[in-house]
Each structure stands twice: as C-alpha cells, then as structure tokens.
Enzyme design. Sequence first.
Site, PDB file in Angstrom:
ATOM      1  N   CYS A 333     -11.913 -14.449  76.408  1.00  0.00           N
ATOM      2  CA  CYS A 333     -11.091 -14.764  75.111  1.00  0.00           C
ATOM      3  C   CYS A 333     -12.312 -14.665  73.940  1.00  0.00           C
ATOM      4  O   CYS A 333     -12.206 -14.434  72.809  1.00  0.00           O
ATOM      5  CB  CYS A 333      -9.999 -15.763  74.925  1.00  0.00           C
ATOM      6  SG  CYS A 333     -10.551 -17.098  75.860  1.00  0.00           S
ATOM      7  N   ARG A 362     -15.597 -18.897  88.402  1.00  0.00           N
ATOM      8  CA  ARG A 362     -14.797 -19.986  88.391  1.00  0.00           C
ATOM      9  C   ARG A 362     -15.019 -20.959  89.591  1.00  0.00           C
ATOM     10  O   ARG A 362     -15.348 -20.376  90.602  1.00  0.00           O
ATOM     11  CB  ARG A 362     -13.280 -19.971  88.113  1.00  0.00           C
ATOM     12  CG  ARG A 362     -12.855 -19.277  86.883  1.00  0.00           C
ATOM     13  CD  ARG A 362     -11.219 -19.098  86.763  1.00  0.00           C
ATOM     14  NE  ARG A 362     -10.934 -18.393  85.674  1.00  0.00           N
ATOM     15  CZ  ARG A 362      -9.593 -18.049  85.289  1.00  0.00           C
ATOM     16  NH1 ARG A 362      -8.644 -18.291  85.861  1.00  0.00           N
ATOM     17  NH2 ARG A 362      -9.375 -17.298  84.274  1.00  0.00           N
ATOM     18  N   GLN A 380     -10.696  -9.868  85.941  1.00  0.00           N
ATOM     19  CA  GLN A 380      -9.529 -10.043  85.441  1.00  0.00           C
ATOM     20  C   GLN A 380      -9.267  -9.078  84.378  1.00  0.00           C
ATOM     21  O   GLN A 380      -9.942  -8.561  83.725  1.00  0.00           O
ATOM     22  CB  GLN A 380      -9.729 -11.451  84.549  1.00  0.00           C
ATOM     23  CG  GLN A 380      -8.309 -11.913  84.416  1.00  0.00           C
ATOM     24  CD  GLN A 380      -8.338 -13.480  83.814  1.00  0.00           C
ATOM     25  OE1 GLN A 380      -9.256 -13.768  83.252  1.00  0.00           O
ATOM     26  NE2 GLN A 380      -7.269 -14.163  84.363  1.00  0.00           N
ATOM     27  N   ASP A 382      -8.010  -8.533  81.792  1.00  0.00           N
ATOM     28  CA  ASP A 382      -7.760  -9.299  80.472  1.00  0.00           C
ATOM     29  C   ASP A 382      -7.486  -8.715  79.098  1.00  0.00           C
ATOM     30  O   ASP A 382      -8.346  -7.783  79.088  1.00  0.00           O
ATOM     31  CB  ASP A 382      -8.872 -10.184  80.285  1.00  0.00           C
ATOM     32  CG  ASP A 382      -8.729 -11.774  80.115  1.00  0.00           C
ATOM     33  OD1 ASP A 382      -7.519 -12.120  79.853  1.00  0.00           O
ATOM     34  OD2 ASP A 382      -9.723 -12.616  79.884  1.00  0.00           O
ATOM     35  N   HIS A 384      -6.509  -9.387  74.791  1.00  0.00           N
ATOM     36  CA  HIS A 384      -5.991 -10.290  73.895  1.00  0.00           C
ATOM     37  C   HIS A 384      -5.561  -9.453  72.690  1.00  0.00           C
ATOM     38  O   HIS A 384      -6.275  -8.616  71.993  1.00  0.00           O
ATOM     39  CB  HIS A 384      -7.202 -11.287  73.319  1.00  0.00           C
ATOM     40  CG  HIS A 384      -7.827 -11.929  74.448  1.00  0.00           C
ATOM     41  ND1 HIS A 384      -8.808 -11.696  75.434  1.00  0.00           N
ATOM     42  CD2 HIS A 384      -7.453 -13.249  74.985  1.00  0.00           C
ATOM     43  CE1 HIS A 384      -8.695 -12.672  76.213  1.00  0.00           C
ATOM     44  NE2 HIS A 384      -8.028 -13.668  75.885  1.00  0.00           N
ATOM     45  N   LYS A 463       2.903 -20.455  77.911  1.00  0.00           N
ATOM     46  CA  LYS A 463       2.784 -19.361  78.539  1.00  0.00           C
ATOM     47  C   LYS A 463       4.120 -18.637  79.239  1.00  0.00           C
ATOM     48  O   LYS A 463       5.064 -19.653  79.693  1.00  0.00           O
ATOM     49  CB  LYS A 463       1.711 -19.269  79.555  1.00  0.00           C
ATOM     50  CG  LYS A 463       1.663 -20.269  80.774  1.00  0.00           C
ATOM     51  CD  LYS A 463       0.575 -20.198  81.391  1.00  0.00           C
ATOM     52  CE  LYS A 463       0.703 -21.170  82.947  1.00  0.00           C
ATOM     53  NZ  LYS A 463      -0.346 -20.905  83.749  1.00  0.00           N
ATOM     54  N   HIS A 509      -2.769 -14.162  74.336  1.00  0.00           N
ATOM     55  CA  HIS A 509      -3.817 -13.916  75.852  1.00  0.00           C
ATOM     56  C   HIS A 509      -2.955 -13.252  76.656  1.00  0.00           C
ATOM     57  O   HIS A 509      -1.822 -13.767  76.906  1.00  0.00           O
ATOM     58  CB  HIS A 509      -4.132 -15.206  76.573  1.00  0.00           C
ATOM     59  CG  HIS A 509      -5.070 -15.958  75.305  1.00  0.00           C
ATOM     60  ND1 HIS A 509      -6.356 -16.257  75.546  1.00  0.00           N
ATOM     61  CD2 HIS A 509      -4.540 -16.766  74.193  1.00  0.00           C
ATOM     62  CE1 HIS A 509      -6.749 -17.051  74.631  1.00  0.00           C
ATOM     63  NE2 HIS A 509      -5.848 -17.332  73.916  1.00  0.00           N
TER      64      HIS A 509
END
Length: 645
Positions: A333, A362, A380, A382, A384, A463, A509
């Site tokens: 992000c 991670r 990921q 991902d 945004h 979320k 997100h």
Amino acid sequence: MQIEVTGKPVELADGATCADALEQGLSKKQFKKVVAAKCGEALLDMSTTVPTTCSTIEPVFAESEEGLAIIRHSAAHLMAEAVKKLFPSAKVTIGPAIQDGFYYDFDYERPFTPEDLEAIEKEMLSSVGANKPFVRSTMSKDEAKKFFSEKGEDYKPEIMDDLGVDEFSIYTQGEFTDLCRGPHVARTGMIKAFKLLSVAGAYWRGDEKNKQLQRIYGTAWQDPKALKKHLFRLEEAKKRDHRKLGKQLDLFSFNDEVGPGMPLWHPKGMLLRTILEDFERKEHLKRGYDLVQGPLILKREMWEKSGHYENYRENMYFTEIDDQAYGIKPMNCLAHMMIYKRKIMSYRDLPQRYFELGVVHRHEKSGVLHGLMRVRTFTQDDAHLICRPDQISSEILDLIKFYQDIYSLFNYEFDVELSTRPEKSIGSDEDWDVSTEALREALNESGMEYAINEGDGAFYGPKIDFHLRDSIGRSWQCGTIQVDFTLPERFDIVYVGEDGERHRPVMIHRAMLGSIERFIGVLTEHCAGAYPVWLAPEQARLLNVTDAQLDFVNKAKALFAAKGIRIESDTRNEKLGYKIREAQVEKIPYMLVIGDKEVEAGCVNIRSRDGEDPGMVPLEEAAQMILDAAKAPFETGGMSYSFSG
C-alpha cells in the site's frame, strides 16, 4: 418462578435447574439432543440452577455450532482424564475446542506413539460407558493454586496468574479435575462420537523459547454418522494434500538450505502461476485498473509513518543500507500511495485503481508454516483504489461483483464476514464508523448474507473477508476488502475538488485471490491436482507406441503448439500402458495416442483425464476440441469438481 423456554411459558419450582426448565419446554425427542442451556449470551451447564435474573432459557442442541464446541471441549477433558490414568506423570496444560475438533497439550517425558493413542481412545470409551457426571465447583485463587500444585500440575498456577481473577470454576469427571470456564455436557455418556487423530509438537504458550509440549488432536461430533462423514473428508483431504500433489505433479518444493517458508517453483509450477497471474492482469485491465509496481524495500520512516512499524513490526524483516534502516515490505500500500502522489489529482481523475502482483515477506513463526498455505515470501494480488468519499459504496459493490465472477469461475461457494475495529488500531472513531457503515451498506445492497466478526479488522480499517468453500467443504479465507481513511491522512494524499479546494480521498485496500501461493495450494486441493484445461500447465501429451511414429509425433506436436496448446510428447522406449498411467498420475487433461493406424489416418486417439474416450480424431479436430475445452470456463462461467460420498 415463571420462565420462557423457546417462547413457551414454563412454571418452575425454586432451585430448578436448566435441565428442569428445558425438559418441560421441549419434546422428549428435542430434549435428548440438548447439551447445554443459554440465557441471553451466557452458556450454562444443564445442572446450573436457573438464575433469578433469567427470563428466557434457550436450548443448545448438539448439532449447533455452540453445541459441537461444548461436546469437543468435553471430549478434551475426557482425553486428559484418560492420559492421566494411563500416564500419571504427564502434566496437563490447556485443552480447547477448535474447528472440527479439539486438542490437549501435555508435558510428558517421551513422545506419545500411535499405540498410546489407541490405548487413550480405549480408556476414553470406557469413561463414556461409565456415564460419569461433569460436576462444576468453584475455588478461590489460593485454593486452586494449592490444589493443582499438590497434584504436580505446574502449568495451572501460571494460567491463573494470567487470568487476573480471584475465583475459578473447576470441573470434575471421575478422578480427573481441571480448571475450566465450561460449560460441559451433563455426563460423559453424551460424548457419542470421537476419534483421536494425531500428535504434534507445540511450544508452551506458542513461544519457541518455552518448553515443547505434545499436542494430541482429536475430533468429536454429535453422532457417529457425522463423525464418519468427517473422517471420510479427512481421508479425502490427505489424498488432495497440495504438498503431496506438488511433488507428484513436479510443481514446487521447499529446501532447508534455502530456508523454511520459501517455495521453489519448478518449470511446470511457474507456468501454472504465470497463466493464473496473466489471467488476473487481463481481468483487472478490463475493469479499469492500472498495473503498477513498487520496490521490495522501503525506508523504515515510511513504515513508522504508516503505523506498520508500531502495529506490525514483529511480522516484518529489516535491513540496513548506507546506515539507513529499511523495512522489507509485508504489503504494497505505501508504494501505491507514493505513485498516487506523483502529480496533483482532480476529482475527475478518481477513482485511481492500482493493481500489483507484489512480492511480500512476512515473518511467520516456523511452527505455523505449512506448504504453500503459510509461507514467509509470497505474491499478493494487491490493489488499492483511491476514491472520493461519495464513490466508496459504488467501488465496493463493483468489487463484490468482481469477486463473485472470479470465484464462480473456479466453482467456489463462499461465506462473507464483516470485521470491525480491533483493540490495536489507528484512526478516529468517526472514520472507523463511516468505513464500517460503508462496508455494511454495500453488503446489504449486494443482497449477500454475512456474519459480523467483532474486533478482527485490520489495524487501519474495517474489512470484508471472503471465505471460499472447497469441494470437500473446508473454508479458506482468501479475498478481502478494507476501507481506510487513516493512511491517506498520514501521507497527506489529496485531490482537487469541484470547488477548487483540496480534499482527502479514501483508500480501499483489496486482495481477491490473496496470496497466489496460498490460492494455488487451495485450488490444488479443491480440484485434487486436476486443473481445468485452461489453467493446466500441460494440456495434452502425445504418446507413441513405437519409434516408427516419431516423425508423425513431431508433426502433430508442432501443429498443436502453433495453435497455442501447451503440449509435450513422451517418446521414451516404454510400454504404452506405462506411459498412459504416468500421464494419468500427472493429471494431464488429454492423452493423445499415436500408433500405426493413427499415422495412416492422420489422427490421434484421444483419452481424456475424466475417462471420456472419443477415439480416433483428425489432428485439426483434436486441436479444436482441446481449444474449446480451454475456453469453456470463460464461456460458461464455471467448472465442476466433485467427489463421491
């Protein structure tokens, strides 16, 4: 004393128990299925005297989620009793109910063996036959500490210190007593269907610095039929284990020299994920996303500013370059916000939708690593979405539709949760309220059913989580949508409104498949390694009978490859039956056999993975058949995986 039982008024004598109330308010058939009672949100033992403050008692049935949890926790106590009887020097720690089962952690001088589990299970059955009552009592903290210390149960006083209360409930069945909140079933005879499954190592309190204990896992159900069904699913899950199939299909591996939780992708596995990733890119471009990419590491100040350093640093890796600290990104992000800030955006430019297949790292504890399902480095999907506040609802609705389309393509049904503000979080109450309400309104407008998961939101915003159900009924959390007012504020991202003034946008997100590694693991088990034709890294394999067909095999391979079919040939000097069996083990969708007859006719003899046998088919027709099968999911919107039983 009058009380209502499932809406029916019941007259009770003073001192009546929950069992007395429920027996009057239910039919005999219903009452036999009750394992506990409920007054408001409080779960009560059947032997508990009905509280004078309670106006309504509800039954907790064995097959309900709460009922199964009570049965499973009671089974954990039953197991601990058996262990203590057979292995008196074993020390007990904790034994909770978990999804589909229970476990108990023991401190014992040697590893428990499969033979030990058989003996423990036999002793548990004996206790069930004795039909002993579960009896609740209370002790002060000092009394309880003394009681357990005298029994040599060294772990219990530590648990009591952490709970921070002065009085504890204690449960006893037979000769076994344990510290427990309860409730439990009334008698051991009510635990009708259970099975001990395995033993694993587990550190006390989940801390690798503490002593390693032995965790015995078991499962328990409301009746033998439900247990049998679950055990069948476990056997089916073993066959579908993506770690086993990953090796069998030559997709990926792990190597201790490389490091735990770091997958190595083999050629076929890399082709599989490339096909999946290319599909995702195309689908995002069709929906108005821009493809972006950020660096793998960012300065530590960025993570401090975002709140990740304070709230997430135990899951991050850090390094140093030129005396400057950097954090290896666990998510994408921050870079996406910097991309947004490259120029002044107008209200007409919003929403900005950035999509990245971003590699993240991670720090997962070694004890929770599990094949592709839990790794330390992963990609990921991902995205945004940076939008105006008035665009939040429409963007979330579009996302929900996007997720529905993609999940249906893989024949997944799914459950949805709305997760609210956790205790450890950043941002104002007002922003959290607005964010949560925006998600709630979008879910309501979508018409989807959803559950509320209190306190499980991300640290920066609430979320929506999507839990995919696979072909054998297991649930996997993959997709998520999160609304965030806080990071735009912290990084001062703005847009110029219609009024010419600067305004603060909102960041959404979202990850749809989530971790590509994990999704491939889940999908591999969902379809037992038999990937749909469009996704299979090898769609067809040519198999010759003798060397006399080699020229035709090469001609056929070139024709199929030119049409975009992923095809290989097996021309080894092996028997045809052996080559067919090997292709079946590797889950190849189409086996194309070529003998002298096929060469003479300009055909291939098609054998499909699912047992269909079209026979001899001309090359062009065979190629079109495979191409049509590869297109079918996109045209029909779904694929079918099933198992019998």
